[in-house]
Design a protein around this motif. Sequence first.
Motif, PDB file in Angstrom:
ATOM      1  N   UNK A 214       0.814  -1.220   0.000  1.00 43.07           N
ATOM      2  CA  UNK A 214       0.000   0.000   0.000  1.00 43.07           C
ATOM      3  C   UNK A 214       0.844   1.264   0.000  1.00 43.07           C
ATOM      4  N   UNK A 215       1.955   1.243   0.719  1.00 39.32           N
ATOM      5  CA  UNK A 215       2.802   2.431   0.845  1.00 39.32           C
ATOM      6  C   UNK A 215       3.440   2.798  -0.488  1.00 39.32           C
ATOM      7  N   UNK A 216       4.133   1.842  -1.090  1.00 43.13           N
ATOM      8  CA  UNK A 216       4.863   2.135  -2.321  1.00 43.13           C
ATOM      9  C   UNK A 216       3.935   2.288  -3.517  1.00 43.13           C
ATOM     10  N   UNK A 217       2.807   1.582  -3.506  1.00 38.51           N
ATOM     11  CA  UNK A 217       1.849   1.719  -4.601  1.00 38.51           C
ATOM     12  C   UNK A 217       1.290   3.142  -4.640  1.00 38.51           C
ATOM     13  N   UNK A 218       1.004   3.680  -3.481  1.00 35.82           N
ATOM     14  CA  UNK A 218       0.542   5.074  -3.414  1.00 35.82           C
ATOM     15  C   UNK A 218       1.608   6.029  -3.940  1.00 35.82           C
ATOM     16  N   UNK A 219       2.860   5.825  -3.515  1.00 36.01           N
ATOM     17  CA  UNK A 219       3.935   6.706  -3.963  1.00 36.01           C
ATOM     18  C   UNK A 219       4.132   6.621  -5.471  1.00 36.01           C
ATOM     19  N   UNK A 220       4.043   5.403  -6.030  1.00 31.30           N
ATOM     20  CA  UNK A 220       4.209   5.245  -7.475  1.00 31.30           C
ATOM     21  C   UNK A 220       3.123   5.986  -8.237  1.00 31.30           C
ATOM     22  N   UNK A 221       1.891   5.968  -7.716  1.00 31.78           N
ATOM     23  CA  UNK A 221       0.813   6.719  -8.357  1.00 31.78           C
ATOM     24  C   UNK A 221       1.088   8.214  -8.298  1.00 31.78           C
ATOM     25  N   UNK A 222       1.490   8.701  -7.137  1.00 32.55           N
ATOM     26  CA  UNK A 222       1.698  10.143  -6.991  1.00 32.55           C
ATOM     27  C   UNK A 222       2.832  10.641  -7.876  1.00 32.55           C
ATOM     28  N   UNK A 223       3.802   9.800  -8.143  1.00 33.57           N
ATOM     29  CA  UNK A 223       4.843  10.209  -9.079  1.00 33.57           C
ATOM     30  C   UNK A 223       4.283  10.400 -10.479  1.00 33.57           C
ATOM     31  N   UNK A 224       3.219   9.647 -10.807  1.00 29.30           N
ATOM     32  CA  UNK A 224       2.601   9.765 -12.125  1.00 29.30           C
ATOM     33  C   UNK A 224       1.749  11.026 -12.259  1.00 29.30           C
ATOM     34  N   UNK A 225       1.245  11.549 -11.150  1.00 31.60           N
ATOM     35  CA  UNK A 225       0.247  12.623 -11.260  1.00 31.60           C
ATOM     36  C   UNK A 225       0.771  13.995 -10.839  1.00 31.60           C
ATOM     37  N   UNK A 226       1.942  14.057 -10.214  1.00 30.29           N
ATOM     38  CA  UNK A 226       2.473  15.323  -9.733  1.00 30.29           C
ATOM     39  C   UNK A 226       3.675  15.775 -10.559  1.00 30.29           C
ATOM     40  N   UNK A 227       3.865  17.079 -10.739  1.00 31.79           N
ATOM     41  CA  UNK A 227       5.115  17.568 -11.331  1.00 31.79           C
ATOM     42  C   UNK A 227       6.299  17.095 -10.493  1.00 31.79           C
ATOM     43  N   UNK A 228       7.458  16.966 -11.121  1.00 34.11           N
ATOM     44  CA  UNK A 228       8.614  16.355 -10.464  1.00 34.11           C
ATOM     45  C   UNK A 228       8.984  17.061  -9.164  1.00 34.11           C
ATOM     46  N   UNK A 229       9.005  18.380  -9.163  1.00 32.12           N
ATOM     47  CA  UNK A 229       9.409  19.088  -7.951  1.00 32.12           C
ATOM     48  C   UNK A 229       8.371  18.947  -6.844  1.00 32.12           C
ATOM     49  N   UNK A 230       7.090  18.958  -7.233  1.00 32.83           N
ATOM     50  CA  UNK A 230       6.020  18.784  -6.246  1.00 32.83           C
ATOM     51  C   UNK A 230       6.055  17.378  -5.667  1.00 32.83           C
ATOM     52  N   UNK A 232       8.706  15.413  -5.410  1.00 32.18           N
ATOM     53  CA  UNK A 232       9.866  15.278  -4.539  1.00 32.18           C
ATOM     54  C   UNK A 232       9.560  15.813  -3.143  1.00 32.18           C
ATOM     55  N   UNK A 233       8.854  16.926  -3.086  1.00 35.85           N
ATOM     56  CA  UNK A 233       8.482  17.494  -1.792  1.00 35.85           C
ATOM     57  C   UNK A 233       7.489  16.593  -1.076  1.00 35.85           C
ATOM     58  N   UNK A 234       6.471  16.123  -1.806  1.00 35.19           N
ATOM     59  CA  UNK A 234       5.470  15.239  -1.206  1.00 35.19           C
ATOM     60  C   UNK A 234       6.124  13.959  -0.702  1.00 35.19           C
ATOM     61  N   UNK A 235       6.992  13.359  -1.520  1.00 38.51           N
ATOM     62  CA  UNK A 235       7.613  12.086  -1.170  1.00 38.51           C
ATOM     63  C   UNK A 235       8.508  12.242   0.060  1.00 38.51           C
ATOM     64  N   UNK A 236       9.179  13.366   0.152  1.00 41.58           N
ATOM     65  CA  UNK A 236      10.003  13.622   1.327  1.00 41.58           C
ATOM     66  C   UNK A 236       9.210  13.661   2.612  1.00 41.58           C
ATOM     67  N   UNK A 237       7.983  14.171   2.542  1.00 42.60           N
ATOM     68  CA  UNK A 237       7.104  14.176   3.714  1.00 42.60           C
ATOM     69  C   UNK A 237       6.472  12.798   3.945  1.00 42.60           C
ATOM     70  N   UNK A 238       6.218  12.079   2.867  1.00 44.32           N
ATOM     71  CA  UNK A 238       5.514  10.797   2.960  1.00 44.32           C
ATOM     72  C   UNK A 238       6.414   9.720   3.570  1.00 44.32           C
ATOM     73  N   UNK A 239       7.665   9.655   3.131  1.00 46.67           N
ATOM     74  CA  UNK A 239       8.626   8.689   3.666  1.00 46.67           C
ATOM     75  C   UNK A 239       9.902   9.439   4.074  1.00 46.67           C
ATOM     76  N   UNK A 240       9.830  10.176   5.156  1.00 48.24           N
ATOM     77  CA  UNK A 240      10.937  11.078   5.506  1.00 48.24           C
ATOM     78  C   UNK A 240      12.212  10.366   5.938  1.00 48.24           C
ATOM     79  N   UNK A 241      12.140   9.103   6.337  1.00 50.54           N
ATOM     80  CA  UNK A 241      13.313   8.375   6.820  1.00 50.54           C
ATOM     81  C   UNK A 241      13.783   7.301   5.846  1.00 50.54           C
ATOM     82  N   UNK A 242      13.362   7.393   4.608  1.00 51.16           N
ATOM     83  CA  UNK A 242      13.675   6.318   3.665  1.00 51.16           C
ATOM     84  C   UNK A 242      15.181   6.156   3.459  1.00 51.16           C
ATOM     85  N   UNK A 243      15.911   7.232   3.380  1.00 50.31           N
ATOM     86  CA  UNK A 243      17.357   7.137   3.172  1.00 50.31           C
ATOM     87  C   UNK A 243      18.067   6.516   4.369  1.00 50.31           C
TER      88      UNK A 243
END
Length: 325
Positions: A214-230, A232-243
């Motif tokens: 569920x987590x990564x599927x949502x992120x993959x969708x949002x990458x398809x629908x958002x501009x790249x910079x938007x 990147x900001x959303x993903x940073x908030x969504x999975x802030x500790x991924x790195x």
Amino acid sequence: MILNEATAARFARTALGHVGQEYPNKLDHVMAGPDAVASPRNLHPAFYGSFDWHSCVHSWWTLLTIRRLFPDLPEAATIETRAEETLSQANLDAELAYAQILEARGFERPYGWAWLLYLHLEASRHGDQAWAERLSPLAHHFATGWRDYLGILRHPIRHGAHANTAFALNLSLQWARVFDQELAALIKQAAQRYFIEDRAAQCWEPGGDEFLSPTLTEAALMKQVLPADTFAQWFGHFLPQLEQGEPRALFIPAQVSDPTDGKAAHLDGVNFTRSWCWRMLGLDERNAHRHIKASEDAIDGDYMGSHWLASFALLAMLAGQEETE
């Protein structure tokens, strides 16, 4: 495991072995009366095989994709012959007639809808055949269904099984970009409405009978629908500790305790869909490979997995490629 002729032939042989296998069969069928009692083949003359309707549909996506990518395989000729028999005008007319009855309003919604659209998209790449033309009315029927469904779905369905909203929107968006720009716009709006405020995903996965992340599927969708910079900001908030390797669950392949149990076998799908998403997101190829490797033997193992897993392995292998064609 890489997508080469040997792998493609393996996937093709596996799918060809079950797209015409009627039993065992799990129907999604509402009976309004005694006249509605019928066999899978009578109800669904095109997609009666592969244990259930949606698995048959996406197994045909697998077969047509292999036929296009590896046209010189011996199996490619068999795929063409079988597709011409199965995706006939009469069979697909019957599938459409079934989908149009009142009791079928929720039939295969949204998972089967998404895979049918994705199959139609693949069929459109086979210009030497009439498969796309024959599938088109059914595809557009489900596209209309999406318009109605998005109007009533107030909240997304987030669990990692068939009703998952993000996965179905992702596949459907790829079809809509080619065939229905209005629906593409609605999907983009809906995705943002459902997910744009999500922060610090808890990632309680995998569930015991889930086949999606569920987590990564949502992120993959949002990458398809958002501009790249938007994004990147959303993903940073969504999975802030991924790195830093968190949530840790996303880095640990799921393990199947009993491959003969259909629900337990779903966990092999988690591994393939995680790999698909990691690659769609352009992240951690080693982790994507590790997840594929964990479940590759199940692709042609017990029927509870083999009737569907090749499609998800192929999705993972093609991640990021088909969408840019």
